[in-house]
Scaffold this motif. Structure first.
Motif, PDB file in Angstrom:
ATOM      1  N   VAL A   1      59.457   0.765  20.007  1.00 39.50           N
ATOM      2  CA  VAL A   1      60.108   1.711  19.081  1.00 39.50           C
ATOM      3  C   VAL A   1      59.443   1.576  17.715  1.00 39.50           C
ATOM      4  O   VAL A   1      59.527   0.539  17.064  1.00 39.50           O
ATOM      5  N   GLN A   2      58.752   2.639  17.304  1.00 39.29           N
ATOM      6  CA  GLN A   2      58.011   2.599  16.028  1.00 39.29           C
ATOM      7  C   GLN A   2      58.950   2.663  14.835  1.00 39.29           C
ATOM      8  O   GLN A   2      58.665   2.097  13.788  1.00 39.29           O
ATOM      9  N   ALA A   3      60.047   3.381  15.001  1.00 39.64           N
ATOM     10  CA  ALA A   3      61.040   3.489  13.922  1.00 39.64           C
ATOM     11  C   ALA A   3      62.329   4.032  14.502  1.00 39.64           C
ATOM     12  O   ALA A   3      62.335   4.691  15.548  1.00 39.64           O
ATOM     13  N   ILE A   4      63.430   3.717  13.818  1.00 46.28           N
ATOM     14  CA  ILE A   4      64.721   4.333  14.122  1.00 46.28           C
ATOM     15  C   ILE A   4      65.003   5.344  13.013  1.00 46.28           C
ATOM     16  O   ILE A   4      64.839   5.040  11.824  1.00 46.28           O
ATOM     17  N   LEU A   5      65.383   6.548  13.406  1.00 48.23           N
ATOM     18  CA  LEU A   5      65.827   7.560  12.443  1.00 48.23           C
ATOM     19  C   LEU A   5      67.332   7.705  12.583  1.00 48.23           C
ATOM     20  O   LEU A   5      67.862   7.670  13.701  1.00 48.23           O
ATOM     21  N   LEU A   6      67.998   7.877  11.461  1.00 44.47           N
ATOM     22  CA  LEU A   6      69.450   7.982  11.498  1.00 44.47           C
ATOM     23  C   LEU A   6      69.871   9.363  10.991  1.00 44.47           C
ATOM     24  O   LEU A   6      69.469   9.774   9.897  1.00 44.47           O
ATOM     25  N   THR A   7      70.676  10.072  11.806  1.00 45.61           N
ATOM     26  CA  THR A   7      71.177  11.369  11.339  1.00 45.61           C
ATOM     27  C   THR A   7      72.113  11.170  10.149  1.00 45.61           C
ATOM     28  O   THR A   7      72.111  11.970   9.221  1.00 45.61           O
ATOM     29  N   HIS A   8      72.911  10.084  10.189  1.00 49.95           N
ATOM     30  CA  HIS A   8      73.845   9.834   9.087  1.00 49.95           C
ATOM     31  C   HIS A   8      74.413   8.432   9.216  1.00 49.95           C
ATOM     32  O   HIS A   8      74.470   7.855  10.309  1.00 49.95           O
ATOM     33  N   ALA A   9      74.857   7.911   8.078  1.00 50.68           N
ATOM     34  CA  ALA A   9      75.330   6.525   8.029  1.00 50.68           C
ATOM     35  C   ALA A   9      76.815   6.429   8.383  1.00 50.68           C
ATOM     36  O   ALA A   9      77.687   6.286   7.519  1.00 50.68           O
TER      37      ALA A   9
ATOM     38  N   ARG B   1      65.187  -8.554  15.446  1.00 46.52           N
ATOM     39  CA  ARG B   1      64.480  -9.026  16.635  1.00 46.52           C
ATOM     40  C   ARG B   1      63.047  -8.508  16.709  1.00 46.52           C
ATOM     41  O   ARG B   1      62.139  -9.220  17.099  1.00 46.52           O
ATOM     42  N   TYR B   2      62.854  -7.225  16.325  1.00 44.43           N
ATOM     43  CA  TYR B   2      61.544  -6.604  16.531  1.00 44.43           C
ATOM     44  C   TYR B   2      60.903  -6.077  15.245  1.00 44.43           C
ATOM     45  O   TYR B   2      59.816  -5.496  15.282  1.00 44.43           O
ATOM     46  N   GLY B   3      61.597  -6.225  14.118  1.00 43.91           N
ATOM     47  CA  GLY B   3      61.058  -5.741  12.840  1.00 43.91           C
ATOM     48  C   GLY B   3      61.023  -4.224  12.731  1.00 43.91           C
ATOM     49  O   GLY B   3      60.255  -3.666  11.945  1.00 43.91           O
ATOM     50  N   THR B   4      61.867  -3.533  13.510  1.00 40.41           N
ATOM     51  CA  THR B   4      61.848  -2.065  13.527  1.00 40.41           C
ATOM     52  C   THR B   4      62.355  -1.505  12.186  1.00 40.41           C
ATOM     53  O   THR B   4      63.441  -1.859  11.741  1.00 40.41           O
ATOM     54  N   PRO B   5      61.588  -0.611  11.557  1.00 38.42           N
ATOM     55  CA  PRO B   5      62.097   0.021  10.330  1.00 38.42           C
ATOM     56  C   PRO B   5      63.101   1.122  10.650  1.00 38.42           C
ATOM     57  O   PRO B   5      63.099   1.674  11.751  1.00 38.42           O
TER      58      PRO B   5
END
Ligand code: ZN
Length: 249
Positions: A55-63, A77-81
């Motif tokens: 997983v290169q990044a996680i995008l969030l629709t909303h908090a 665990r994986y340093g995912t931004p």
């Protein structure tokens, strides 16, 4: 898990969805379920023959916590931004989330449908507060340089910085909670707004439908409810019509 277009997957967690966009062995994860959905998020990635590290990044629709659950795990665990709008990144970092109050929720949940939904979300981590100290705003404007090349679409109302994501080459619009197709508290299925008490600014949430209506897509992938085959124009029209029901929940 449902592949709704080539390399675009919708996964159902505990009454909430997340999406995976695949490009070769690399993935973008959009939204991350409840905290107790973390193992299911990982399992959905492995089901594609990938590793969570892909997983290169996680995008969030909303908090909101029902979409943020696995994020800290992936980062530690994986340093995912993780990227989201600047407004929601600020809320995610502080933990001061624009969510429905417990009083609002309790008031609606003293009905059979509400009790079932409340029991499910309590088991999924609804009482566990989440802050995301590493939340960042999108690294660029326009299409993001990530698997699936998602394009954030500002549609505030549900939160101050809610984003949808358009995937122009796949014909998919990921709507988060700006437009859903079902919810544990709703008696109807199909395109609809969430009940107004879930929105930070209900009037803006209604107006934000206009930001989605003209987008060129043939699939809606919502934050809650099943993927829906149809154009955003048709989905928005139905959501507006269904407001006579959802406004009263
Ligand atoms: Zn939600």
């Amino acid at each position: 898990m449902q592949e709704i277009a080539d390399d675009v997957f919708c996964v159902e967690g505990t009454a909430v969805n997340w999406a995976l966009l695949r490009d070769g062995a690399a993935l973008t994860l959009i939204d991350a379920g409840w905290s107790k959905d973390t193992a299911r998020v990982e399992a959905s990635i492995r089901e594609l023959g990938c590793h969570p590290r892909d997983v290169q990044a996680i995008l969030l629709t909303h908090a909101h916590i029902d979409h943020m659950g696995a994020i800290n795990h992936f980062h530690q665990r994986y340093g995912t931004p993780v990227f989201m709008s600047a407004a929601d990144a600020e809320h995610a970092r502080s933990g001061d989330l624009e969510q429905a109050s417990p009083v609002d929720i309790v008031r609606r949940c003293l009905r059979p449908r509400g009790l079932r939904w409340t029991a499910r979300i309590l088991g999924a981590g609804a009482l566990t507060p989440i802050t995301i100290g590493h939340a960042q705003p999108y690294p660029q404007t326009g299409p993001l340089d990530l698997p699936g090349t998602p394009v954030p679409v500002a549609c505030s109302g549900h939160t101050s910085g809610h984003s949808a994501f358009h995937l122009p080459s796949s014909g998919v619009l990921i709507t988060g909670d700006a437009l859903v197709t079902g919810h544990g508290l709703s008696p109807i299925a199909g395109p609809q707004l969430l009940p107004p008490f879930f929105a930070h600014r209900p009037d803006e949430a209604e107006a934000a439908l206009s930001a989605l209506a003209d987008i060129d897509a043939e699939w809606i992938l919502p934050g809650h409810g099943a993927p829906w085959h149809g154009t955003p124009t048709a989905a928005v029209e139905l959501a507006r019509r269904n407001a006579s029901v959802t406004d009263r929940i």
